[in-house]
Design an enzyme around this catalytic site. Structure first.
Site, PDB file in Angstrom:
ATOM      1  N   ARG A  86      -1.514 -22.106  12.367  1.00 21.47           N
ATOM      2  CA  ARG A  86      -1.579 -23.177  13.366  1.00 21.47           C
ATOM      3  C   ARG A  86      -1.124 -22.675  14.731  1.00 21.47           C
ATOM      4  O   ARG A  86      -1.688 -23.026  15.766  1.00 21.47           O
ATOM      5  CB  ARG A  86      -0.707 -24.357  12.924  1.00 21.47           C
ATOM      6  CG  ARG A  86      -1.328 -25.157  11.792  1.00 21.47           C
ATOM      7  CD  ARG A  86      -0.319 -26.097  11.175  1.00 21.47           C
ATOM      8  NE  ARG A  86       0.202 -27.033  12.155  1.00 21.47           N
ATOM      9  CZ  ARG A  86       1.426 -27.577  12.104  1.00 21.47           C
ATOM     10  NH1 ARG A  86       2.245 -27.293  11.113  1.00 21.47           N
ATOM     11  NH2 ARG A  86       1.807 -28.411  13.042  1.00 21.47           N
ATOM     12  N   ASP A 113       3.530 -23.778   3.651  1.00 26.72           N
ATOM     13  CA  ASP A 113       3.816 -24.119   5.046  1.00 26.72           C
ATOM     14  C   ASP A 113       3.958 -22.862   5.895  1.00 26.72           C
ATOM     15  O   ASP A 113       3.502 -22.821   7.030  1.00 26.72           O
ATOM     16  CB  ASP A 113       5.077 -24.978   5.153  1.00 26.72           C
ATOM     17  CG  ASP A 113       5.418 -25.264   6.609  1.00 26.72           C
ATOM     18  OD1 ASP A 113       4.613 -25.961   7.265  1.00 26.72           O
ATOM     19  OD2 ASP A 113       6.442 -24.771   7.116  1.00 26.72           O
ATOM     20  N   HIS A 119      17.540 -33.360  10.408  1.00 29.96           N
ATOM     21  CA  HIS A 119      16.626 -32.368  10.961  1.00 29.96           C
ATOM     22  C   HIS A 119      16.136 -32.825  12.323  1.00 29.96           C
ATOM     23  O   HIS A 119      15.770 -33.974  12.507  1.00 29.96           O
ATOM     24  CB  HIS A 119      15.422 -32.160  10.025  1.00 29.96           C
ATOM     25  CG  HIS A 119      14.454 -31.132  10.513  1.00 29.96           C
ATOM     26  ND1 HIS A 119      14.679 -29.782  10.359  1.00 29.96           N
ATOM     27  CD2 HIS A 119      13.285 -31.246  11.183  1.00 29.96           C
ATOM     28  CE1 HIS A 119      13.674 -29.117  10.906  1.00 29.96           C
ATOM     29  NE2 HIS A 119      12.819 -29.980  11.412  1.00 29.96           N
ATOM     30  N   SER A 152       4.557 -30.603   7.392  1.00 28.81           N
ATOM     31  CA  SER A 152       5.257 -29.324   7.503  1.00 28.81           C
ATOM     32  C   SER A 152       6.772 -29.538   7.469  1.00 28.81           C
ATOM     33  O   SER A 152       7.500 -28.901   6.700  1.00 28.81           O
ATOM     34  CB  SER A 152       4.834 -28.644   8.815  1.00 28.81           C
ATOM     35  OG  SER A 152       5.688 -27.583   9.151  1.00 28.81           O
ATOM     36  N   LYS A 198       9.509 -29.076   3.867  1.00 30.41           N
ATOM     37  CA  LYS A 198      10.667 -28.177   3.839  1.00 30.41           C
ATOM     38  C   LYS A 198      11.956 -28.939   3.543  1.00 30.41           C
ATOM     39  O   LYS A 198      12.835 -28.453   2.835  1.00 30.41           O
ATOM     40  CB  LYS A 198      10.772 -27.423   5.175  1.00 30.41           C
ATOM     41  CG  LYS A 198       9.762 -26.289   5.283  1.00 30.41           C
ATOM     42  CD  LYS A 198       9.790 -25.615   6.633  1.00 30.41           C
ATOM     43  CE  LYS A 198       9.145 -26.497   7.670  1.00 30.41           C
ATOM     44  NZ  LYS A 198       8.720 -25.824   8.889  1.00 30.41           N
TER      45      LYS A 198
HETATM   46  N1  URA Z   1       8.413 -27.792  13.046  1.00 34.78           N
HETATM   47  C1  URA Z   1       7.929 -27.556  11.813  1.00 34.78           C
HETATM   48  O1  URA Z   1       8.669 -27.165  10.920  1.00 34.78           O
HETATM   49  N2  URA Z   1       6.627 -27.748  11.587  1.00 34.78           N
HETATM   50  C2  URA Z   1       5.773 -28.168  12.534  1.00 34.78           C
HETATM   51  O2  URA Z   1       4.610 -28.336  12.257  1.00 34.78           O
HETATM   52  C3  URA Z   1       6.284 -28.415  13.814  1.00 34.78           C
HETATM   53  C4  URA Z   1       7.604 -28.218  14.035  1.00 34.78           C
HETATM   54 CA    CA Z   2      14.745 -26.400   9.141  1.00 34.69          CA
END
Ligand code: URA
Ligand code: CA
Length: 440
Positions: free
Chosen positions: A168, A161, A82, A183, A187
């Site tokens: 946010r 999230d 990621h 966050s 995921k």
């Molecule tokens: N990418 C994300 O998935 N979450 C964040 O808080 C910042 C970047």
């Molecule tokens: Ca992703």
């Protein structure tokens, strides 16, 4: 649970209990805590921070706020990668097929473009016919059969999230390390991977602009992995200029194909090999970083990586001929050069501004509902440190709407600083962060 008490506690610098964090995450996911209280708590967290235990707890609560993908039907360790987001950052399309060609199992749930950064799903969808809306059953079958799949996140992945990120975004609470770390990692954990390699970008096109902040973010995410019992390691890599030369969806697919075909190289390939090598180590395929890079290069020179990309595109309904002939990708109608306004050295790039320029040409969305033009974007004709003469091309714009040309040329000229002195070049790989510590 009285949410006002939780807000007051964090405002005073206290440490939230697991029950309080659970009430916060569940309240975000099911809407039972109103947005104003969520926003107030987010702002208190920005100011007061979170302990590693609080951050890990928030991550696990967000992960379990929705469904968690079960990849246990796939043989071996599933590895994921990621990136925190960049410009011309197409490492996924280079390293996923190379790692799969080396025997790794890569089951990847990707995202769409966000702000000035591109998203893998939008890039894949620029390939005629290619679908990223694949059921989890077909996703697992595809990874089991060919070793890789890159698809969109399911609707019910990390609803806490989704709610918190949207808040946010509009309350000035994005740039907070515990909130970013929880966050991203929530995921990734919900996506089911057995090991995760993170590419934390740093510099003018990144979420975190300084190396120190980026290392802190990397450490926070590695620490969550340690607490969750998932191996996570991170590289901190430069985003002081677009990573590849191509910015825009079909253009970035073309660059990835050119690299896999051996026709192109550069920083995009270098970072892809560094990340991919760590994925091979996590998969138990490579002994060490050098061995991993050698295996990835072998898959590249033998053509196995390009063949794997074609297999993946075809498995997802796309036109595999793009891998043999990039002319099957969509084309923009017009090409316009951005002339250097002065002679000198390319000293600095505002990479986020370059990303916004491609976005303004139609490569990204300004509003959620905007439709992307897969063909448009830009190709950088210079790298940091290059010497240019006034009038030389700094970049080539690919566009379908002529009326956007003048504005885009001007924004590109503003985004690229030409100086008299040859600049010192920033490193490409700043640090590796693992449980063992930080290596620079
Ligand atoms: N990418 C994300 O998935 N979450 C964040 O808080 C910042 C970047
Ligand atoms: Ca992703």
């Amino acid at each position: 649970m009285n949410m006002v008490d939780v807000i007051l506690k964090k405002k005073a610098g206290g440490t939230l209990s697991p029950e309080e964090i659970r009430a916060f995450a569940r309240g975000a996911a099911d809407g039972s805590v109103p947005d104003y209280q969520l926003a107030a708590l987010l702002m208190a967290i920005c100011w007061r921070g979170m302990t590693p235990e609080e951050t890990a707890c928030l991550t696990m609560e967000m992960m379990h706020s929705g469904s968690v993908v079960d990849l246990s039907a796939i043989d071996g360790v599933c590895v994921d990668k990621h990136s925190t987001g960049g410009v011309g950052d197409t490492t996924t399309l280079v390293l996923v097929p190379l790692a799969a060609a080396c025997g790794a199992k890569v089951a990847k749930l990707s995202g769409r473009g966000l702000g000035h950064t591109g998203g893998t799903l939008d890039k894949l969808e620029s390939i005629p016919g290619c679908s990223v809306n694949v059921s989890i059953e077909d996703f697992i079958r595809q990874v089991q059969k060919i070793g890789c799949a890159v698809i969109g996140q399911t609707q019910d992945l990390c609803p806490a999230d989704k709610a918190l990120y949207a808040l946010r975004d509009v309350t000035g609470t994005v740039d907070c390390i515990p909130l970013i770390a929880s966050s991203i990692v929530s995921k990734k954990l919900a996506s089911g991977a057995g090991a995760i390699v993170l590419d934390v970008k740093t510099g003018s096109g990144a979420l975190m602009q300084t190396v120190e902040q980026s290392i802190e973010l990397a450490k926070a995410m590695v620490e969550i992995g340690a607490q969750a019992g998932k191996p996570i390691l991170a590289l901190v890599t430069g985003m002081d200029q677009p990573l590849g030369t191509h910015v825009g969806n079909a253009l970035e697919v073309k660059e990835a194909i050119d690299i896999l075909a051996g026709r192109a190289a550069g920083d995009l390939l270098t970072v892809s090999l560094e990340l991919g090598s760590r994925m091979l180590i996590a998969s138990g395929i490579a002994r060490d970083v050098e061995d991993g890079k050698a295996r990835m290069m072998q898959a590249l020179t033998s053509g196995a990586g390009l063949a794997k990309l074609k297999e993946m595109i075809v498995a997802q309904g796309g036109d595999g001929r793009v891998c043999d002939d990039v002319d099957y990708l969509p084309h923009a109608a017009y090409k316009i050069s951005v002339p250097a306004p002065a002679s000198g050295y390319v000293a600095r790039m505002d990479t986020a501004a370059i990303g916004r320029c491609a976005q303004a040409l139609g490569a990204g969305r300004q509003k959620k509902t905007d439709v992307i033009d897969p063909a448009v974007g830009l190709v950088m004709d210079v790298r940091l440190g290059d010497e240019v003469k006034a009038g030389d091309s700094l970049a080539t714009l690919y566009l379908n709407r002529c009326e956007l040309a003048n504005g885009a040329v001007e924004s590109m000229q503003r985004a690229i600083t030409i100086a008299k002195e040859k600049p010192e070049l920033p490193p490409l790989i700043h640090a590796a962060v693992s449980r063992e510590g930080v290596t620079r």
